[in-house]
Design a protein around this motif. Structure first.
Motif, short mmCIF file in Angstrom:
data_model
loop_
_atom_site.label_atom_id
_atom_site.label_comp_id
_atom_site.label_asym_id
_atom_site.label_seq_id
_atom_site.Cartn_x
_atom_site.Cartn_y
_atom_site.Cartn_z
N VAL A 333 0.43 -0.70 0.41
CA VAL A 333 -0.09 -0.14 -0.01
C VAL A 333 0.45 1.62 -0.08
O VAL A 333 0.81 1.74 -0.71
CB VAL A 333 -0.82 0.15 1.34
CG1 VAL A 333 -1.44 1.73 1.32
CG2 VAL A 333 -1.76 -0.62 1.18
N PHE A 334 1.88 1.50 0.84
CA PHE A 334 2.99 2.17 0.74
C PHE A 334 3.66 2.27 -0.27
O PHE A 334 3.34 4.14 -1.34
CB PHE A 334 3.57 1.95 1.52
CG PHE A 334 5.09 2.89 1.74
CD1 PHE A 334 4.95 4.52 2.33
CD2 PHE A 334 5.95 2.68 0.98
CE1 PHE A 334 6.25 5.56 2.43
CE2 PHE A 334 7.38 3.69 0.75
CZ PHE A 334 7.53 4.95 1.01
N VAL A 335 3.59 1.65 -0.90
CA VAL A 335 4.74 1.99 -2.54
C VAL A 335 2.94 2.10 -3.61
O VAL A 335 4.26 2.97 -4.56
CB VAL A 335 4.75 0.32 -2.90
CG1 VAL A 335 5.62 0.45 -4.33
CG2 VAL A 335 6.30 0.13 -2.33
N VAL A 336 2.14 1.93 -3.62
CA VAL A 336 0.86 2.63 -4.70
C VAL A 336 0.77 3.66 -3.98
O VAL A 336 1.11 4.60 -5.02
CB VAL A 336 -0.71 1.49 -4.33
CG1 VAL A 336 -0.91 2.12 -5.31
CG2 VAL A 336 0.37 -0.18 -4.80
N VAL A 337 0.79 4.14 -2.43
CA VAL A 337 0.74 5.64 -2.38
C VAL A 337 1.88 6.41 -2.27
O VAL A 337 1.65 7.73 -3.33
CB VAL A 337 -0.41 5.79 -0.81
CG1 VAL A 337 0.00 6.98 -0.85
CG2 VAL A 337 -1.07 4.69 -0.63
N TYR A 338 2.85 5.86 -2.74
CA TYR A 338 4.07 7.15 -2.96
C TYR A 338 4.64 6.92 -4.35
O TYR A 338 4.79 8.22 -4.96
CB TYR A 338 5.80 6.22 -2.19
CG TYR A 338 5.67 7.01 -1.64
CD1 TYR A 338 6.22 7.87 -0.21
CD2 TYR A 338 7.06 7.83 -1.97
CE1 TYR A 338 6.65 9.32 0.01
CE2 TYR A 338 8.52 8.53 -1.65
CZ TYR A 338 7.82 8.94 -0.36
OH TYR A 338 8.95 10.11 -0.05
N GLY A 339 4.13 5.77 -4.88
CA GLY A 339 4.00 6.14 -6.71
C GLY A 339 3.33 7.20 -6.86
O GLY A 339 3.77 7.57 -7.81
N LEU A 340 1.92 6.83 -6.77
CA LEU A 340 0.95 7.56 -7.27
C LEU A 340 1.61 9.53 -7.20
O LEU A 340 1.36 10.32 -7.83
CB LEU A 340 -0.21 7.92 -6.98
CG LEU A 340 -1.10 6.31 -7.01
CD1 LEU A 340 -2.12 6.01 -6.75
CD2 LEU A 340 -1.59 6.41 -8.43
N ASP A 341 2.18 9.33 -5.95
CA ASP A 341 2.59 11.06 -5.17
C ASP A 341 4.17 11.56 -5.67
O ASP A 341 4.06 12.64 -5.75
CB ASP A 341 2.63 10.96 -3.82
CG ASP A 341 2.52 12.46 -3.77
OD1 ASP A 341 3.26 12.95 -3.28
OD2 ASP A 341 1.76 12.82 -3.90
N TRP A 342 5.02 10.13 -6.34
CA TRP A 342 6.34 10.67 -6.89
C TRP A 342 6.93 11.90 -7.80
O TRP A 342 7.26 12.66 -6.26
CB TRP A 342 7.42 9.24 -7.23
CG TRP A 342 8.37 9.64 -7.82
CD1 TRP A 342 9.32 9.64 -8.90
CD2 TRP A 342 9.10 8.81 -6.11
NE1 TRP A 342 10.53 9.58 -8.26
CE2 TRP A 342 10.51 8.53 -7.12
CE3 TRP A 342 8.94 8.21 -5.10
CZ2 TRP A 342 11.52 8.50 -6.08
CZ3 TRP A 342 10.38 7.97 -4.71
CH2 TRP A 342 11.89 7.50 -5.40
N VAL A 343 6.42 12.02 -8.42
CA VAL A 343 6.72 13.20 -9.06
C VAL A 343 5.15 13.94 -9.57
O VAL A 343 5.34 14.36 -11.10
CB VAL A 343 7.42 12.91 -10.27
CG1 VAL A 343 9.24 12.94 -9.82
CG2 VAL A 343 6.75 11.83 -11.18
N ALA A 344 4.01 13.45 -9.26
CA ALA A 344 2.72 14.13 -9.04
C ALA A 344 3.26 15.76 -9.57
O ALA A 344 2.17 16.06 -9.80
CB ALA A 344 1.71 13.79 -8.55
N THR A 345 3.92 16.33 -8.41
CA THR A 345 3.54 17.59 -8.42
C THR A 345 4.76 18.55 -9.63
O THR A 345 4.66 19.81 -9.23
CB THR A 345 5.33 17.94 -7.27
OG1 THR A 345 6.53 17.34 -7.51
CG2 THR A 345 4.84 17.25 -5.80
N VAL A 346 4.97 17.86 -10.17
CA VAL A 346 6.01 18.91 -11.46
C VAL A 346 4.81 19.45 -12.35
O VAL A 346 4.92 20.96 -12.62
CB VAL A 346 6.63 17.70 -12.39
CG1 VAL A 346 6.53 18.29 -13.52
CG2 VAL A 346 7.38 17.17 -11.50
#
Length: 443
Positions: A333-346
């Motif tokens: 679950v951590f990996v999935v959530v962190y992946g969705l958020d990884w470079v979504a800030t760009v």
């Protein structure tokens, strides 16, 4: 001269999408090294005896140059063209990766991993994606930014398991040579198909109606980059963006990207398993970044950034209790959530830079991205020191969570003028003045 263009009968695909496709492939090819440090740190330590701090220092040099090169690369693209800069950058990445196989002392790794690959990847950084999106697209700009940003994630997804496998079976040098070969293989595609701007083909940008040939920039590229920094430095929103994006880099490339695999290894997890989890981050990174680009066309960027940093902070806060020797649902679950958020800030960050600083927004974003990489470099080195000092990464994860809280507050403090992205489609960019008109305006 500006002229109006109409659709060509029978032409269904605007060449902007071809350019975006080539840019995506180039970013994938350049992403090989971004997947390398994590799985290669343990084999390098075992073979050459270098400490985590020593290896982290080499990566930190790479991350600093990766960031500081970006604004100058944006100016060089204005001066000499995107195709030339990207081709040279890919050759530098290939040279650094290949020559690293000859390293016998720590300074040689710093020269190859740090200097050569840092300069190459810095010239292929997110300013490349921003340049393509800003020049070739009027409509769908946020979506294209999301797709191109996802190119790096796709590269991580492709290369990380292969690099980890090669490092454990045939050795870390084979993995380095693979990275070099892939970077070189992309160069012919860039030379043949990439074009600097739509006017080179007599086209308007996608979604635009006017062909606007932009004269090549003259003068010193470094001076242009520094001038953009001097202009942006007078805006408090620039510093808020830069600080928040610095924290973004610290909590992705610097902390998780470099130290997740060694930290999982400390808990007894096999390197290939940890690398597989990090690759899953890349899978969901692609989806998250494209979705973020789509949302950026519709929602105020500040609100998106607030949510992204808040979710990331919660993830880092609980990570020390999720790592173990085996896989379990909570770490997935951590990996999935962190992946969705990884470079979504760009995408929202690039959009804010363009909204605030107009045509110089791409170069300004280069400086914001430099802050991103300075944060990544600082976190990469600091986490290595924490590991060597305390024997675990616990305080590194907690510190990262606290920084995300600060970034969330800074994002809300960023104020951009103009209508929200949801207020309607963007208009065509205004044509540049002719030389005669510019002369009349000159005092």
């Amino acid at each position: 001269m500006t002229r109006t263009t109409t659709a060509i009968p029978g032409r269904r695909l605007h060449y902007a999408w071809v350019v975006a496709g080539v840019a995506f492939v180039a970013l994938v090819g350049a992403a090989g090294f971004r997947a390398a440090p994590g799985p290669l740190m343990v084999p390098l330590h075992d073979e050459l005896g270098w400490s985590t701090t020593t290896l982290s220092a080499a990566v930190s040099v790479n991350l600093v140059l990766y960031g500081l090169t970006a604004p100058f690369a944006a100016a060089l693209m204005d001066r000499f063209g995107v195709r030339r800069v990207v081709s040279v950058a890919l050759v530098l990445i290939a040279a650094g990766a290949a020559l690293s196989t000859l390293a016998r002392q720590a300074w040689q790794l710093t020269l190859t991993w740090g200097l050569l690959i840092g300069l190459g990847t810095g010239s292929m950084a997110l300013v490349f994606a921003a340049t393509i999106a800003n020049r070739w697209f009027v409509r769908r700009r946020g979506l294209v930014l999301g797709i191109l940003t996802a190119g790096g994630a796709a590269g991580q997804l492709i290369f990380l398991p292969i690099v980890a496998y090669l490092a454990e079976t045939t050795g870390w040098r084979s993995a380095s040579l693979l990275i070099a070969g892939v970077a070189l293989a992309v160069v012919p595609l860039v030379i043949l198909l990439l074009r600097d701007q739509p006017a080179d083909l007599g086209l308007a940008p996608y979604g635009g109606t006017t062909v606007q040939p932009t004269p090549p920039a003259t003068g010193n590229a470094a001076a242009r980059a520094l001038s953009a920094l001097g202009m942006a430095a007078h805006h408090r929103s620039f510093w808020a963006l830069a600080a928040a994006f610095g924290i973004c880099g610290a909590t992705t490339n610097g902390l998780v990207g470099i130290h997740f695999i060694p930290s999982a290894h400390d808990h007894g997890m096999p390197t290939t398993t940890a690398a597989g989890l990090l690759a899953v981050v890349g899978v969901f990174d692609i989806a998250g970044t494209i979705a973020s680009g789509w949302l950026t066309d519709r929602i105020r960027p500040q609100l998106l950034l607030l949510g992204y940093y808040a979710f990331r902070g919660v993830g880092l806060l609980v990570l020390p209790w999720l790592l173990s020797a085996s896989l379990h649902p909570s770490i997935v679950v951590f990996v999935v959530v962190y992946g969705l958020d990884w470079v979504a800030t760009v995408p929202p960050t690039v959009t804010l830079c363009r909204t605030l600083f107009g045509e110089r927004g791409t170069i300004v974003f280069g400086w914001v991205f430099a802050a991103h990489q300075l944060g990544a470099a600082t976190a990469a080195l600091a986490a290595g020191i924490v590991r060597d000092t305390f024997g675990s990464y616990y305080w590194a994860w907690i510190g990262g969570a606290a920084l995300c809280g600060i970034a969330a507050v800074l994002s809300v403090a960023t104020r951009a003028a103009g209508p929200s992205p949801s207020s309607g489609p963007p208009a065509d960019p205004q044509p540049l003045p002719t030389a005669a008109a510019a002369a009349e305006l000159t005092p």
